[in-house]
Motif scaffolding. Structure first.
Motif, PDB file in Angstrom:
ATOM      1  N   ARG A  23       0.821  -1.217   0.000  1.00 12.74           N
ATOM      2  CA  ARG A  23       0.000   0.000   0.000  1.00 12.74           C
ATOM      3  C   ARG A  23       0.855   1.268   0.000  1.00 12.74           C
ATOM      4  NH1 ARG A  23      -5.679  -0.401  -0.227  1.00 12.74           N
ATOM      5  NH2 ARG A  23      -5.428   1.738   0.405  1.00 12.74           N
ATOM      6  N   LEU A  24       1.950   1.252   0.757  1.00  9.72           N
ATOM      7  CA  LEU A  24       2.830   2.418   0.784  1.00  9.72           C
ATOM      8  C   LEU A  24       3.485   2.648  -0.570  1.00  9.72           C
ATOM      9  CD1 LEU A  24       4.461   2.062   4.306  1.00  9.72           C
ATOM     10  CD2 LEU A  24       3.012   3.951   3.516  1.00  9.72           C
ATOM     11  N   LYS A  25       3.908   1.565  -1.235  1.00 14.95           N
ATOM     12  CA  LYS A  25       4.523   1.707  -2.559  1.00 14.95           C
ATOM     13  C   LYS A  25       3.527   2.267  -3.569  1.00 14.95           C
ATOM     14  CE  LYS A  25       8.161  -1.765  -2.633  1.00 14.95           C
ATOM     15  NZ  LYS A  25       8.529  -3.057  -3.225  1.00 14.95           N
ATOM     16  N   GLU A  26       2.253   1.855  -3.441  1.00 14.42           N
ATOM     17  CA  GLU A  26       1.229   2.383  -4.346  1.00 14.42           C
ATOM     18  C   GLU A  26       1.031   3.880  -4.125  1.00 14.42           C
ATOM     19  OE1 GLU A  26      -2.282   0.086  -3.541  1.00 14.42           O
ATOM     20  OE2 GLU A  26      -1.490  -1.709  -4.506  1.00 14.42           O
ATOM     21  N   ALA A  27       1.038   4.298  -2.867  1.00 22.57           N
ATOM     22  CA  ALA A  27       0.783   5.697  -2.537  1.00 22.57           C
ATOM     23  C   ALA A  27       2.017   6.582  -2.721  1.00 22.57           C
ATOM     24  CB  ALA A  27       0.285   5.812  -1.095  1.00 22.57           C
ATOM     25  N   ILE A  28       3.199   6.008  -2.474  1.00 23.85           N
ATOM     26  CA  ILE A  28       4.448   6.783  -2.547  1.00 23.85           C
ATOM     27  C   ILE A  28       5.438   5.985  -3.391  1.00 23.85           C
ATOM     28  CG2 ILE A  28       6.245   7.941  -1.209  1.00 23.85           C
ATOM     29  CD1 ILE A  28       4.310   7.648   1.233  1.00 23.85           C
ATOM     30  N   GLU A  30       8.265   6.497  -4.539  1.00 27.98           N
ATOM     31  CA  GLU A  30       9.678   6.612  -4.192  1.00 27.98           C
ATOM     32  C   GLU A  30      10.128   5.555  -3.178  1.00 27.98           C
ATOM     33  OE1 GLU A  30       7.501   9.216  -4.025  1.00 27.98           O
ATOM     34  OE2 GLU A  30       8.140  10.308  -5.815  1.00 27.98           O
ATOM     35  N   ILE A  31       9.185   4.945  -2.479  1.00 32.02           N
ATOM     36  CA  ILE A  31       9.522   3.910  -1.492  1.00 32.02           C
ATOM     37  C   ILE A  31       9.867   2.630  -2.237  1.00 32.02           C
ATOM     38  CG2 ILE A  31       8.607   2.422   0.337  1.00 32.02           C
ATOM     39  CD1 ILE A  31       7.024   4.794   1.349  1.00 32.02           C
ATOM     40  N   SER A  32      11.035   2.087  -1.958  1.00 29.58           N
ATOM     41  CA  SER A  32      11.450   0.858  -2.633  1.00 29.58           C
ATOM     42  C   SER A  32      11.253  -0.374  -1.750  1.00 29.58           C
ATOM     43  CB  SER A  32      12.919   0.945  -3.058  1.00 29.58           C
ATOM     44  OG  SER A  32      13.742   1.119  -1.931  1.00 29.58           O
ATOM     45  N   GLU A  33      11.303  -0.193  -0.429  1.00 24.50           N
ATOM     46  CA  GLU A  33      11.164  -1.343   0.455  1.00 24.50           C
ATOM     47  C   GLU A  33      10.800  -0.868   1.857  1.00 24.50           C
ATOM     48  OE1 GLU A  33      13.711  -5.310   1.721  1.00 24.50           O
ATOM     49  OE2 GLU A  33      14.818  -3.495   1.187  1.00 24.50           O
ATOM     50  N   VAL A  34      10.004  -1.672   2.562  1.00 24.84           N
ATOM     51  CA  VAL A  34       9.692  -1.436   3.963  1.00 24.84           C
ATOM     52  C   VAL A  34      10.324  -2.572   4.746  1.00 24.84           C
ATOM     53  CG1 VAL A  34       7.846  -1.292   5.690  1.00 24.84           C
ATOM     54  CG2 VAL A  34       7.536  -0.243   3.438  1.00 24.84           C
ATOM     55  N   VAL A  35      11.108  -2.225   5.748  1.00 24.38           N
ATOM     56  CA  VAL A  35      11.828  -3.223   6.533  1.00 24.38           C
ATOM     57  C   VAL A  35      11.276  -3.216   7.951  1.00 24.38           C
ATOM     58  CG1 VAL A  35      14.081  -3.945   7.403  1.00 24.38           C
ATOM     59  CG2 VAL A  35      13.891  -2.898   5.135  1.00 24.38           C
ATOM     60  N   GLN A  36      10.942  -4.382   8.437  1.00 19.28           N
ATOM     61  CA  GLN A  36      10.401  -4.500   9.787  1.00 19.28           C
ATOM     62  C   GLN A  36      11.517  -4.438  10.825  1.00 19.28           C
ATOM     63  OE1 GLN A  36       8.131  -8.042  10.476  1.00 19.28           O
ATOM     64  NE2 GLN A  36       7.491  -7.404  12.503  1.00 19.28           N
ATOM     65  N   VAL A  37      11.304  -3.634  11.841  1.00 17.63           N
ATOM     66  CA  VAL A  37      12.230  -3.554  12.959  1.00 17.63           C
ATOM     67  C   VAL A  37      11.624  -4.372  14.084  1.00 17.63           C
ATOM     68  CG1 VAL A  37      13.309  -2.027  14.646  1.00 17.63           C
ATOM     69  CG2 VAL A  37      13.004  -1.265  12.293  1.00 17.63           C
TER      70      VAL A  37
END
Length: 120
Positions: A23-28, A30-37
């Motif tokens: 969902r974040l990649k669809e909206a933004i 420029e985001i290439s990856e979301v990494v879980q902490v």
């Protein structure tokens, strides 16, 4: 870092990748990856797993059952595995195995951690 019920759910990595990241990649774009902490969690050791199992042993013994740790393999690796032996009347109950697996996953918070049962 996911919080609340999602924070200690073993499916949180899947939620992060399949839900939030997509969902974040669809909206933004420029985001290439979301990494879980992941929060700090204890090391996966025989002693630490046995400590978690001590919390369920009294309940199993009331029902005439027992649980033993057979092995911990791949600790510190990509897919560590905890192998357990469950005996007694509750050994065939999915709900009992699921509760024990959930406790181990919540305690160690390791992505890829597998809990397996001897004889399956």
């Amino acid at each position: 870092q996911l919080e609340g019920a999602c924070g200690d759910c073993p499916s949180s990595t899947m939620t992060m990748k399949m839900g939030l990241e997509r969902r974040l990649k669809e909206a933004i774009p420029e985001i290439s990856e979301v990494v879980q902490v992941l929060p700090d969690a204890p090391d996966l050791t025989i002693e630490a797993v046995d400590e978690v199992l001590e919390g369920v042993r009294p309940f199993l013994s009331v029902a005439g059952g027992s649980i033993d740790l057979v092995s911990v393999e791949g600790a510190g690796g990509v897919q560590p595995t905890v192998l357990l032996r469950l005996e007694g009347k509750s050994a065939s109950l999915f709900s009992v195995k699921n509760e024990i697996s959930q406790r181990i996953h919540r305690h160690f918070m390791q992505s890829g951690l597998r809990v397996e049962w001897e004889g399956e």
